[in-house]
Design a protein around this motif. Sequence first.
Motif, PDB file in Angstrom:
ATOM      1  N   ILE A  11       0.849  -1.187   0.000  1.00 28.10           N
ATOM      2  CA  ILE A  11       0.000   0.000   0.000  1.00 28.10           C
ATOM      3  C   ILE A  11       0.885   1.237   0.000  1.00 28.10           C
ATOM      4  N   GLY A  12       0.320   2.352  -0.410  1.00 30.21           N
ATOM      5  CA  GLY A  12       1.080   3.599  -0.427  1.00 30.21           C
ATOM      6  C   GLY A  12       2.004   3.675  -1.622  1.00 30.21           C
ATOM      7  N   LYS A  14       5.088   5.895  -1.497  1.00 28.36           N
ATOM      8  CA  LYS A  14       6.393   6.482  -1.182  1.00 28.36           C
ATOM      9  C   LYS A  14       7.561   5.544  -1.456  1.00 28.36           C
ATOM     10  N   ARG A  41       2.838  -4.037  -5.329  1.00 30.80           N
ATOM     11  CA  ARG A  41       1.413  -3.687  -5.401  1.00 30.80           C
ATOM     12  C   ARG A  41       0.781  -4.186  -6.696  1.00 30.80           C
ATOM     13  N   PRO A  78       8.962  -0.116   3.156  1.00 27.61           N
ATOM     14  CA  PRO A  78       8.508   0.750   4.239  1.00 27.61           C
ATOM     15  C   PRO A  78       8.753   0.002   5.549  1.00 27.61           C
ATOM     16  N   TYR A  80       7.083  -1.210   8.847  1.00 29.52           N
ATOM     17  CA  TYR A  80       5.813  -1.468   9.531  1.00 29.52           C
ATOM     18  C   TYR A  80       6.127  -2.182  10.830  1.00 29.52           C
ATOM     19  N   ASN A 144       8.519  10.347   6.580  1.00 28.34           N
ATOM     20  CA  ASN A 144       7.385  10.955   5.885  1.00 28.34           C
ATOM     21  C   ASN A 144       7.512  12.460   5.710  1.00 28.34           C
ATOM     22  N   ASN A 151       3.432  13.144  -2.577  1.00 27.22           N
ATOM     23  CA  ASN A 151       4.513  12.158  -2.474  1.00 27.22           C
ATOM     24  C   ASN A 151       5.748  12.527  -3.289  1.00 27.22           C
TER      25      ASN A 151
END
Length: 178
Positions: A11-12, A14, A41, A78, A80, A144, A151
């Motif tokens: 997801i996202g 960046k 993705r 990323p 998480y 971020n 973005n």
Amino acid sequence: MKLVGISGALIGAKTAKMVNEVLIRAKQKDPDLDIELIDLRDYQIEFVVGKPLESYNDDTKNVIEKIVGADFFVIGTPVYQASITGALKNLFDHLPTTVFESKVVGYVSTAGSNHHSLVAENQLRPILSFFKALVASKNVFVSNDSFNSENEIINVDVDRRLSELADELLFLQQKLKG
């Protein structure tokens, strides 16, 4: 030479943006370079269950074949829950243990805050070492606050470091190939 970027986010945008920035910068410096972004993705990679690769779906086989065929890499994740993504770890579990052997690999990581700046160093680097990758030293972490609402990278230091990573990947790959 083929440089493959892998974005380990489901997801996202960046992480994929960061990986793609390194690919683009490397291509600008070496127009003959073949680049490809594998954005997880865009694929339905099956969970590893111990069966032969040919038993998995076409997306899984296709992505593994692209990775096996590449000369060098930039990998993005990323952060998480203070870790790399499960999707990226699952992808690694599909790969043959020799896939990165004596190949140059750099990485970028993104997170909500600077508290996660060493996650990739402490988790991704050991995985790449297991695969016997030649790990770049100018890897990039971005929080971020380095992005605007579209973005886009707004931090000039991050911008510079992405270019330095692209330079290092090209330099190491060229030295490796003689």
